[in-house]
Design a protein around this motif. Structure first.
Motif, PDB file in Angstrom:
ATOM      1  N   VAL A 279     -51.955  54.968  19.505  1.00  0.00           N
ATOM      2  CA  VAL A 279     -52.113  54.101  18.331  1.00  0.00           C
ATOM      3  C   VAL A 279     -53.599  53.930  18.037  1.00  0.00           C
ATOM      4  O   VAL A 279     -54.360  53.427  18.865  1.00  0.00           O
ATOM      5  CB  VAL A 279     -51.448  52.730  18.563  1.00  0.00           C
ATOM      6  N   HIS A 280     -53.997  54.331  16.833  1.00  0.00           N
ATOM      7  CA  HIS A 280     -55.395  54.236  16.425  1.00  0.00           C
ATOM      8  C   HIS A 280     -55.708  52.820  15.963  1.00  0.00           C
ATOM      9  O   HIS A 280     -54.848  52.129  15.414  1.00  0.00           O
ATOM     10  CB  HIS A 280     -55.691  55.246  15.311  1.00  0.00           C
ATOM     11  N   PRO A 281     -56.942  52.371  16.189  1.00  0.00           N
ATOM     12  CA  PRO A 281     -57.296  51.005  15.792  1.00  0.00           C
ATOM     13  C   PRO A 281     -57.262  50.845  14.279  1.00  0.00           C
ATOM     14  O   PRO A 281     -57.607  51.765  13.536  1.00  0.00           O
ATOM     15  CB  PRO A 281     -58.719  50.827  16.327  1.00  0.00           C
ATOM     16  N   ARG A 282     -56.829  49.671  13.875  1.00  0.00           N
ATOM     17  CA  ARG A 282     -56.845  49.334  12.448  1.00  0.00           C
ATOM     18  C   ARG A 282     -57.025  47.828  12.333  1.00  0.00           C
ATOM     19  O   ARG A 282     -56.556  47.080  13.196  1.00  0.00           O
ATOM     20  CB  ARG A 282     -55.600  49.811  11.737  1.00  0.00           C
ATOM     21  N   PRO A 283     -57.722  47.399  11.291  1.00  0.00           N
ATOM     22  CA  PRO A 283     -57.959  45.955  11.128  1.00  0.00           C
ATOM     23  C   PRO A 283     -56.644  45.199  10.971  1.00  0.00           C
ATOM     24  O   PRO A 283     -55.677  45.725  10.418  1.00  0.00           O
ATOM     25  CB  PRO A 283     -58.786  45.863   9.845  1.00  0.00           C
ATOM     26  N   ARG A 284     -56.627  44.000  11.480  1.00  0.00           N
ATOM     27  CA  ARG A 284     -55.457  43.145  11.271  1.00  0.00           C
ATOM     28  C   ARG A 284     -55.386  42.784   9.797  1.00  0.00           C
ATOM     29  O   ARG A 284     -56.409  42.501   9.168  1.00  0.00           O
ATOM     30  CB  ARG A 284     -55.563  41.885  12.110  1.00  0.00           C
ATOM     31  N   PRO A 285     -54.174  42.764   9.243  1.00  0.00           N
ATOM     32  CA  PRO A 285     -54.054  42.505   7.794  1.00  0.00           C
ATOM     33  C   PRO A 285     -54.584  41.143   7.370  1.00  0.00           C
ATOM     34  O   PRO A 285     -55.222  41.019   6.349  1.00  0.00           O
ATOM     35  CB  PRO A 285     -52.554  42.612   7.520  1.00  0.00           C
ATOM     36  N   SER A 286     -54.327  40.127   8.154  1.00  0.00           N
ATOM     37  CA  SER A 286     -54.821  38.801   7.773  1.00  0.00           C
ATOM     38  C   SER A 286     -55.520  38.187   8.972  1.00  0.00           C
ATOM     39  O   SER A 286     -54.909  37.528   9.790  1.00  0.00           O
ATOM     40  CB  SER A 286     -53.671  37.912   7.297  1.00  0.00           C
ATOM     41  N   CYS A 287     -56.790  38.423   9.022  1.00  0.00           N
ATOM     42  CA  CYS A 287     -57.589  37.930  10.142  1.00  0.00           C
ATOM     43  C   CYS A 287     -58.287  36.642   9.714  1.00  0.00           C
ATOM     44  O   CYS A 287     -59.155  36.663   8.845  1.00  0.00           O
ATOM     45  CB  CYS A 287     -58.605  38.992  10.555  1.00  0.00           C
ATOM     46  N   ASP A 288     -57.850  35.524  10.277  1.00  0.00           N
ATOM     47  CA  ASP A 288     -58.455  34.233   9.973  1.00  0.00           C
ATOM     48  C   ASP A 288     -59.779  34.123  10.723  1.00  0.00           C
ATOM     49  O   ASP A 288     -59.807  34.115  11.954  1.00  0.00           O
ATOM     50  CB  ASP A 288     -57.499  33.111  10.376  1.00  0.00           C
ATOM     51  N   ALA A 289     -60.861  34.061   9.984  1.00  0.00           N
ATOM     52  CA  ALA A 289     -62.197  34.023  10.587  1.00  0.00           C
ATOM     53  C   ALA A 289     -62.402  32.805  11.482  1.00  0.00           C
ATOM     54  O   ALA A 289     -63.274  32.817  12.345  1.00  0.00           O
ATOM     55  CB  ALA A 289     -63.260  34.056   9.498  1.00  0.00           C
ATOM     56  N   SER A 290     -61.609  31.773  11.320  1.00  0.00           N
ATOM     57  CA  SER A 290     -61.779  30.572  12.130  1.00  0.00           C
ATOM     58  C   SER A 290     -61.054  30.661  13.473  1.00  0.00           C
ATOM     59  O   SER A 290     -61.256  29.821  14.337  1.00  0.00           O
ATOM     60  CB  SER A 290     -61.290  29.339  11.363  1.00  0.00           C
ATOM     61  N   LEU A 291     -60.215  31.683  13.658  1.00  0.00           N
ATOM     62  CA  LEU A 291     -59.472  31.842  14.907  1.00  0.00           C
ATOM     63  C   LEU A 291     -60.093  32.929  15.769  1.00  0.00           C
ATOM     64  O   LEU A 291     -60.628  33.913  15.255  1.00  0.00           O
ATOM     65  CB  LEU A 291     -58.014  32.202  14.598  1.00  0.00           C
ATOM     66  N   PRO A 292     -60.006  32.778  17.093  1.00  0.00           N
ATOM     67  CA  PRO A 292     -60.535  33.828  17.974  1.00  0.00           C
ATOM     68  C   PRO A 292     -59.669  35.075  17.917  1.00  0.00           C
ATOM     69  O   PRO A 292     -58.479  35.014  17.624  1.00  0.00           O
ATOM     70  CB  PRO A 292     -60.492  33.185  19.360  1.00  0.00           C
ATOM     71  N   GLY A 293     -60.290  36.202  18.203  1.00  0.00           N
ATOM     72  CA  GLY A 293     -59.559  37.470  18.255  1.00  0.00           C
ATOM     73  C   GLY A 293     -59.449  38.126  16.896  1.00  0.00           C
ATOM     74  O   GLY A 293     -59.539  37.482  15.848  1.00  0.00           O
ATOM     75  N   GLY A 294     -59.290  39.446  16.919  1.00  0.00           N
ATOM     76  CA  GLY A 294     -59.073  40.186  15.684  1.00  0.00           C
ATOM     77  C   GLY A 294     -60.330  40.541  14.924  1.00  0.00           C
ATOM     78  O   GLY A 294     -60.263  41.039  13.807  1.00  0.00           O
ATOM     79  N   HIS A 295     -61.503  40.316  15.519  1.00  0.00           N
ATOM     80  CA  HIS A 295     -62.751  40.563  14.810  1.00  0.00           C
ATOM     81  C   HIS A 295     -63.517  41.786  15.305  1.00  0.00           C
ATOM     82  O   HIS A 295     -64.567  42.121  14.787  1.00  0.00           O
ATOM     83  CB  HIS A 295     -63.664  39.330  14.907  1.00  0.00           C
TER      84      HIS A 295
END
Length: 152
Positions: free
Chosen positions: A94-110
């Motif tokens: 599985v190739h990396p891809r950005p999370r569809p809805s990444c909340d900048a105020s929450l940890p992870g997904g950045h």
């Protein structure tokens, strides 16, 4: 830098297994390589920022392999006069891809946002049953900033 580095670059490989302590080991391995390649000690604040960016990028791609692929299998660094290429190989196809809805105020997904901002280029390629996530930054010794923008 010596002629060998200009011509083909130098490569360092670190075989890995599992996830315990792997991020720190990869940062230490990368710091040692950068020291050998004369990136450390940095000549100025800009070069120091590039070194810190590289160590952060190594942490990000290794952490992603730990979180999403069962851990990395290898870290490879290849340095030339012009650039540093970092590769992390894992067993997930599985190739990396950005999370569809990444909340900048929450940890992870950045992590991929960090890669896109700090690396000159990045991507992933199939390798065996898994993949290799790679990124490149310009050498601080090349006269081109790590993010690929020409200096004024």
């Amino acid at each position: 830098m010596d002629e060998g580095l200009r011509a083909q670059g130098r490569t360092r490989r670190l075989a890995l297994s599992g996830t315990k302590g792997v991020v720190g080991r990869c940062r230490d391995f990368s710091r040692d390589a950068l020291t050998d390649w004369k990136w450390i000690p940095a000549a100025d604040d800009e070069q120091q920022a590039v070194v810190e960016d590289v160590l952060l990028l190594v942490s990000e791609v290794v952490t992603n392999a730990c979180l999403h692929a069962g851990g990395p299998r290898e870290l490879m660094l290849n340095c030339t006069d012009e650039r540093l290429r970092i590769e992390v190989t894992d067993d997930s196809p599985v190739h990396p891809r950005p999370r569809p809805s990444c909340d900048a105020s929450l940890p992870g997904g950045h992590g991929l946002i960090v890669l896109a901002r700090l690396a000159r280029s990045w991507g992933s390629t199939p390798r065996g049953r898994g993949k290799t996530v790679w990124l490149e930054v310009a050498s601080p010794l090349s006269g081109v900033p790590a993010r690929g923008r020409p200096r004024p």
